[in-house]
Motif scaffolding. Structure first.
Motif, mmCIF file in Angstrom:
data_model
loop_
_atom_site.group_PDB
_atom_site.id
_atom_site.type_symbol
_atom_site.label_atom_id
_atom_site.label_comp_id
_atom_site.label_asym_id
_atom_site.label_seq_id
_atom_site.Cartn_x
_atom_site.Cartn_y
_atom_site.Cartn_z
ATOM 1 N N MET A 40 5.659 2.881 -8.899
ATOM 2 C CA MET A 40 5.781 1.554 -8.283
ATOM 3 C C MET A 40 7.066 0.861 -8.717
ATOM 4 O O MET A 40 7.400 0.803 -9.883
ATOM 5 N N GLN A 41 7.766 0.320 -7.743
ATOM 6 C CA GLN A 41 9.051 -0.320 -8.013
ATOM 7 C C GLN A 41 8.851 -1.741 -8.546
ATOM 8 O O GLN A 41 7.831 -2.373 -8.259
ATOM 9 N N PRO A 42 9.852 -2.231 -9.307
ATOM 10 C CA PRO A 42 9.763 -3.568 -9.909
ATOM 11 C C PRO A 42 9.463 -4.684 -8.904
ATOM 12 O O PRO A 42 8.613 -5.530 -9.152
ATOM 13 N N PHE A 43 10.178 -4.643 -7.806
ATOM 14 C CA PHE A 43 9.963 -5.711 -6.820
ATOM 15 C C PHE A 43 8.519 -5.720 -6.310
ATOM 16 O O PHE A 43 7.897 -6.780 -6.176
ATOM 17 N N THR A 44 8.013 -4.559 -6.042
ATOM 18 C CA THR A 44 6.639 -4.438 -5.568
ATOM 19 C C THR A 44 5.667 -5.027 -6.585
ATOM 20 O O THR A 44 4.747 -5.764 -6.223
ATOM 21 N N MET A 45 5.899 -4.728 -7.826
ATOM 22 C CA MET A 45 5.044 -5.249 -8.883
ATOM 23 C C MET A 45 5.112 -6.770 -8.958
ATOM 24 O O MET A 45 4.093 -7.437 -9.086
ATOM 25 N N ARG A 78 4.370 -5.624 4.237
ATOM 26 C CA ARG A 78 4.023 -4.212 4.013
ATOM 27 C C ARG A 78 3.116 -4.034 2.797
ATOM 28 O O ARG A 78 2.155 -3.292 2.832
ATOM 29 N N ILE A 79 3.450 -4.747 1.741
ATOM 30 C CA ILE A 79 2.667 -4.635 0.510
ATOM 31 C C ILE A 79 1.236 -5.128 0.742
ATOM 32 O O ILE A 79 0.282 -4.472 0.339
ATOM 33 N N LEU A 80 1.113 -6.244 1.408
ATOM 34 C CA LEU A 80 -0.229 -6.750 1.721
ATOM 35 C C LEU A 80 -0.990 -5.747 2.560
ATOM 36 O O LEU A 80 -2.163 -5.461 2.324
ATOM 37 N N HIS A 81 -0.296 -5.251 3.540
ATOM 38 C CA HIS A 81 -0.916 -4.324 4.479
ATOM 39 C C HIS A 81 -1.457 -3.079 3.772
ATOM 40 O O HIS A 81 -2.563 -2.640 4.032
ATOM 41 N N SER A 82 -0.665 -2.546 2.882
ATOM 42 C CA SER A 82 -1.023 -1.249 2.322
ATOM 43 C C SER A 82 -1.662 -1.293 0.936
ATOM 44 O O SER A 82 -2.216 -0.309 0.481
ATOM 45 N N MET A 83 -1.599 -2.427 0.242
ATOM 46 C CA MET A 83 -2.119 -2.436 -1.128
ATOM 47 C C MET A 83 -3.136 -3.513 -1.441
ATOM 48 O O MET A 83 -3.509 -3.694 -2.604
ATOM 49 N N SER A 84 -3.565 -4.251 -0.445
ATOM 50 C CA SER A 84 -4.518 -5.336 -0.681
ATOM 51 C C SER A 84 -5.790 -4.842 -1.352
ATOM 52 O O SER A 84 -6.260 -5.433 -2.321
#
Length: 99
Positions: free
Chosen positions: A1-6, A41-47
């Motif tokens: 997992m990339q920093p921004f994503t975190m 994208r993050i919401l979509h795939s990691m909620s």
DNA sequence: GCCATGGCTAGTA
DNA sequence: GCCATGGCTAGTA
């Protein structure tokens, strides 16, 4: 997992019940003001995986951004249960939440 | 290649 | 209504 994503995940988890944030606002808080779509994208795939309060994220106009009728109804219900108020028809007055 | 944006125009009233 | 934007997950090799 990339920093921004975190960072984005942390931001989203930090939204308290009864409050909302915008996609762009979250991106900015994570240090990348133009990365609103990435927040999507993050919401979509990691909620689900990260237990994110996905329903507390709305677009810059204060609207629920989901396309699917069932999902948007769900989001609205969850927000109303937390005391978030909607102006006529599915919009939130963002100025109430300091935005 | 995906994505649930955002901001700025053109065009109507 | 159009289109530039950003950062990367999911999934294949």
């Amino acid at each position: 997992m990339q920093p921004f994503t975190m960072l984005v995940i942390e931001q989203i988890k930090a939204i308290p019940a009864g409050k909302v944030m915008t996609y762009g606002g979250i991106a900015a808080a994570a240090g990348s003001p133009r990365a609103a779509r990435q927040v999507v994208r993050i919401l979509h795939s990691m909620s689900g995986k990260y237990q994110l309060p996905w329903h507390r994220v709305v677009n810059a106009k204060g609207e629920i951004a989901l396309m699917d009728d069932e999902s948007r109804f769900m989001q609205q219900s969850l927000l109303k249960d937390e005391g978030v108020e909607f102006i006529r028809d599915g919009r939130i007055d963002l100025s109430v939440y300091g935005m």
